[in-house]
Scaffold this active site. Structure first.
Site, PDB file in Angstrom:
ATOM      1  N   ASN A   1       1.000  -1.066   0.195  1.00 61.98           N
ATOM      2  CA  ASN A   1       0.092   0.106  -0.214  1.00 61.98           C
ATOM      3  C   ASN A   1       0.783   1.216   0.007  1.00 61.98           C
ATOM      4  O   ASN A   1       1.314   1.647   0.921  1.00 61.98           O
ATOM      5  CB  ASN A   1      -0.754  -0.095   1.194  1.00 61.98           C
ATOM      6  CG  ASN A   1      -1.778   1.255   1.349  1.00 61.98           C
ATOM      7  OD1 ASN A   1      -1.751   1.964   0.467  1.00 61.98           O
ATOM      8  ND2 ASN A   1      -2.309   1.459   2.478  1.00 61.98           N
TER       9      ASN A   1
ATOM     10  N   LYS B   1      -0.007   4.285  -0.499  1.00 65.49           N
ATOM     11  CA  LYS B   1      -0.496   5.578   0.390  1.00 65.49           C
ATOM     12  C   LYS B   1      -0.191   6.571  -0.659  1.00 65.49           C
ATOM     13  O   LYS B   1      -0.199   6.584  -1.866  1.00 65.49           O
ATOM     14  CB  LYS B   1       0.056   5.480   1.621  1.00 65.49           C
ATOM     15  CG  LYS B   1      -0.190   4.405   2.488  1.00 65.49           C
ATOM     16  CD  LYS B   1       0.120   4.617   3.958  1.00 65.49           C
ATOM     17  CE  LYS B   1      -0.022   3.409   4.847  1.00 65.49           C
ATOM     18  NZ  LYS B   1      -0.123   3.237   6.003  1.00 65.49           N
TER      19      LYS B   1
ATOM     20  N   HIS C   1      -9.493   1.383   4.552  1.00 62.61           N
ATOM     21  CA  HIS C   1      -8.367   1.357   5.163  1.00 62.61           C
ATOM     22  C   HIS C   1      -8.316   2.250   6.436  1.00 62.61           C
ATOM     23  O   HIS C   1      -9.246   3.455   6.393  1.00 62.61           O
ATOM     24  CB  HIS C   1      -7.282   1.667   4.260  1.00 62.61           C
ATOM     25  CG  HIS C   1      -5.721   1.826   5.086  1.00 62.61           C
ATOM     26  ND1 HIS C   1      -5.436   3.031   5.918  1.00 62.61           N
ATOM     27  CD2 HIS C   1      -4.783   1.039   4.982  1.00 62.61           C
ATOM     28  CE1 HIS C   1      -4.155   2.457   6.214  1.00 62.61           C
ATOM     29  NE2 HIS C   1      -3.884   1.331   5.942  1.00 62.61           N
TER      30      HIS C   1
ATOM     31  N   GLU D   1      -6.749   4.838   7.577  1.00 59.48           N
ATOM     32  CA  GLU D   1      -6.716   5.960   7.385  1.00 59.48           C
ATOM     33  C   GLU D   1      -7.899   6.786   6.822  1.00 59.48           C
ATOM     34  O   GLU D   1      -8.247   8.012   6.961  1.00 59.48           O
ATOM     35  CB  GLU D   1      -5.374   6.414   6.413  1.00 59.48           C
ATOM     36  CG  GLU D   1      -3.900   6.173   7.265  1.00 59.48           C
ATOM     37  CD  GLU D   1      -2.851   5.616   6.554  1.00 59.48           C
ATOM     38  OE1 GLU D   1      -2.902   5.674   5.475  1.00 59.48           O
ATOM     39  OE2 GLU D   1      -1.851   4.959   7.315  1.00 59.48           O
TER      40      GLU D   1
ATOM     41  N   GLU E   1      -5.786  -5.021  10.414  1.00 62.42           N
ATOM     42  CA  GLU E   1      -4.587  -3.866  10.615  1.00 62.42           C
ATOM     43  C   GLU E   1      -4.878  -3.164  12.004  1.00 62.42           C
ATOM     44  O   GLU E   1      -5.725  -2.159  12.021  1.00 62.42           O
ATOM     45  CB  GLU E   1      -4.579  -2.887   9.564  1.00 62.42           C
ATOM     46  CG  GLU E   1      -4.257  -3.479   8.047  1.00 62.42           C
ATOM     47  CD  GLU E   1      -3.516  -2.547   7.238  1.00 62.42           C
ATOM     48  OE1 GLU E   1      -2.358  -2.568   6.786  1.00 62.42           O
ATOM     49  OE2 GLU E   1      -4.352  -1.345   6.953  1.00 62.42           O
TER      50      GLU E   1
ATOM     51  N   GLY F   1       2.297   2.237  10.823  1.00 66.46           N
ATOM     52  CA  GLY F   1       3.277   3.293  10.736  1.00 66.46           C
ATOM     53  C   GLY F   1       3.880   3.716  11.875  1.00 66.46           C
ATOM     54  O   GLY F   1       4.631   4.616  12.051  1.00 66.46           O
TER      55      GLY F   1
ATOM     56  N   SER G   1       3.159  -2.084  10.314  1.00 61.74           N
ATOM     57  CA  SER G   1       4.652  -2.229  10.716  1.00 61.74           C
ATOM     58  C   SER G   1       5.327  -3.841  10.410  1.00 61.74           C
ATOM     59  O   SER G   1       6.046  -4.196  10.990  1.00 61.74           O
ATOM     60  CB  SER G   1       5.046  -1.894  12.110  1.00 61.74           C
ATOM     61  OG  SER G   1       4.600  -0.516  12.334  1.00 61.74           O
TER      62      SER G   1
HETATM   63  P1  PGA Z   1       2.821   0.322   7.638  1.00 60.12           P
HETATM   64  O1  PGA Z   1       1.389   0.571   7.005  1.00 60.12           O
HETATM   65  O2  PGA Z   1       3.284  -1.153   7.097  1.00 60.12           O
HETATM   66  O3  PGA Z   1       3.691   1.277   7.249  1.00 60.12           O
HETATM   67  O4  PGA Z   1       2.581   0.074   8.977  1.00 60.12           O
HETATM   68  C1  PGA Z   1       0.525  -0.543   6.688  1.00 60.12           C
HETATM   69  C2  PGA Z   1      -1.089  -0.036   6.068  1.00 60.12           C
HETATM   70  O5  PGA Z   1      -1.262   1.062   6.708  1.00 60.12           O
HETATM   71  O6  PGA Z   1      -1.571  -0.716   5.405  1.00 60.12           O
END
Ligand code: PGA
Length: 250
Positions: free
Chosen positions: A9, A11, A95, A97, A166, A172, A212
């Site tokens: 992803n 983003k 997601h 976010e 997630e 993140g 992460s």
């Molecule tokens: P990350 O993000 O691996 O940077 O923690 C995962 C995601 O948001 O899909």
């Protein structure tokens, strides 16, 4: 046996040559991998170029969102048919976010999911609790509700959905769920899916972990019985780290 699926992803990152170079590098690194589905999800503006870069390889293309209407006066939105025309096969829906910053709800997740399925796209539906919800002992309620409402009323199409667990507190932050913590929730999601359909359908559904995931923790996470892949943010922006996670799933 469920095939593992590792999806990047991206983003709101990468344009032009930086995007296509990354795909070219990933293609080289994973050319021999056939036991894992490999997906990259660039921003909308890079999808056409990314489709050309992925063509004829084992790297599949995904998008990061889709609108539920097929066309019309919805300024700024992208339909499932538009994604298909751009060469997209997978689409991330719900997601955290999107839920946190853009008003996504279980109901809008469900509408997007139905539009994606109707267009023949493979949806990657994200669920996961916040730290506040986990600390308040509500993880189970939240994840079950997101799964049941987000994936409601799709009948046999449920078997075509990929789910990404997630935990919001792990995205993140560098703070990964332990393999045992993740496995516990993946098993919960699979039990919930079995209630919504039956055991056979639930056993066939790929459930990714996201938050992460990195080369150094991927193997242990991916060796858990109900963890069938990863949705990768930060580590998906470099071919070496993304490919190392893919290879951890072989
Ligand atoms: P990350 O993000 O691996 O940077 O923690 C995962 C995601 O948001 O899909």
């Amino acid at each position: 046996m469920r095939k593992k699926i590792i999806a990047g992803n991206w983003k709101m990152n990468l344009t032009g040559a930086a995007a296509t170079d990354l795909i070219e590098a990933i293609k080289r690194e994973v050319a021999d991998v056939d036991k894992v589905e490999v997906v990259v999800c660039p921003p909308f503006t890079e999808l056409k170029a990314a489709a050309a870069a992925c063509a004829g390889s084992n790297v599949m293309l995904g998008a990061q969102n889709v609108h539920w209407e097929s066309a019309g006066a919805f300024t700024g939105e992208i339909s499932a048919a538009m994604l298909q025309a751009a060469g997209v096969k997978y689409v991330i829906i719900g997601h955290s976010e999107r839920r946190q910053y853009f008003g996504e709800t279980d109901e809008t997740v469900n509408k997007r999911l139905k539009a994606a399925l109707a267009a023949g796209l493979i949806p990657i539906v994200c669920v996961g609790e916040t730290l506040e919800e986990r600390d308040a002992g509500r993880m189970e309620d939240v994840v079950v509700r997101q799964t049941k409402t987000g994936l409601a009323d799709i009948g046999a199409e449920l078997s075509k959905v990929v789910i990404a667990y997630e935990p919001v507190w792990a995205i993140g932050t560098g703070r990964t769920a332990t393999p045992a913590q993740a496995q516990e929730v993946h098993a919960l999601i699979r039990r919930t899916l079995a209630e919504m359909s039956d055991g056979d359908v639930a056993n066939g559904i790929q459930i990714q972990y996201g938050g992460s995931m990195k080369p150094d923790n991927a193997k242990e996470l991916l060796s858990q019985p109900d963890i069938d892949g990863g949705l990768i943010g930060g580590a998906a922006l470099k071919a070496e780290s993304f490919a190392a996670i893919v290879k951890a799933g072989v």
